[in-house]
Motif scaffolding. Structure first.
Motif, PDB file in Angstrom:
ATOM      1  N   TYR A 116       0.872  -1.183  -0.248  1.00  0.00           N
ATOM      2  CA  TYR A 116      -0.221  -0.100   0.017  1.00  0.00           C
ATOM      3  C   TYR A 116       0.908   1.365   0.074  1.00  0.00           C
ATOM      4  O   TYR A 116       0.527   2.210  -0.928  1.00  0.00           O
ATOM      5  CB  TYR A 116      -0.917  -0.076   1.210  1.00  0.00           C
ATOM      6  N   LEU A 117       1.831   1.478   0.739  1.00  0.00           N
ATOM      7  CA  LEU A 117       2.823   2.191   0.998  1.00  0.00           C
ATOM      8  C   LEU A 117       3.626   2.597  -0.573  1.00  0.00           C
ATOM      9  O   LEU A 117       3.483   3.867  -0.838  1.00  0.00           O
ATOM     10  CB  LEU A 117       3.916   1.928   1.948  1.00  0.00           C
ATOM     11  N   PHE A 135       0.284   3.298  -3.364  1.00  0.00           N
ATOM     12  CA  PHE A 135      -0.643   4.413  -3.424  1.00  0.00           C
ATOM     13  C   PHE A 135       0.090   5.736  -2.858  1.00  0.00           C
ATOM     14  O   PHE A 135      -0.028   6.807  -3.428  1.00  0.00           O
ATOM     15  CB  PHE A 135      -1.716   4.211  -2.445  1.00  0.00           C
ATOM     16  N   THR A 136       0.774   5.469  -1.380  1.00  0.00           N
ATOM     17  CA  THR A 136       1.240   6.745  -0.676  1.00  0.00           C
ATOM     18  C   THR A 136       2.381   7.370  -1.518  1.00  0.00           C
ATOM     19  O   THR A 136       2.425   8.324  -1.763  1.00  0.00           O
ATOM     20  CB  THR A 136       1.693   6.373   0.384  1.00  0.00           C
ATOM     21  N   LEU A 137       3.346   6.378  -2.084  1.00  0.00           N
ATOM     22  CA  LEU A 137       4.571   6.884  -2.838  1.00  0.00           C
ATOM     23  C   LEU A 137       4.244   7.209  -4.254  1.00  0.00           C
ATOM     24  O   LEU A 137       5.093   7.607  -5.026  1.00  0.00           O
ATOM     25  CB  LEU A 137       5.727   6.066  -2.765  1.00  0.00           C
TER      26      LEU A 137
END
Length: 79
Positions: free
Chosen positions: A9-10, A13-15
């Motif tokens: 997820y990191l 989507f986040t990065l």
């Protein structure tokens, strides 16, 4: 699975890495999970050695050491 899910997820989507971030998350999360499991097992075995009486520990090592050596050979050489 927890580390893989969080790192996927990191990275994705986040990065903002997208689909390649999913694959990098799987790699990083798997490596992190292995590292945590190794540290936990090392600490657990160290405490187990300390709490067992020497005679029981030496008996366990003497009985199971040839078996572990055999499995190590099987895993390494693929027999």
């Amino acid at each position: 699975m927890l580390f893989v899910s969080l790192s996927t997820y990191l990275f994705a989507f986040t990065l903002g890495f997208g689909s390649s971030g999913v694959w990098w998350g799987i790699v990083v999360g798997g490596g992190l999970g292995c590292a945590v499991a190794y540290v936990w097992a090392t600490i657990y075995i160290r405490r187990l050695k300390k709490n067992l009486t020497p005679s029981i520990f030496h008996w366990l090592v003497g009985v199971y050491e040839p078996l572990f050596s055999l499995f190590g050979i099987v895993i390494i050489f693929g027999f």
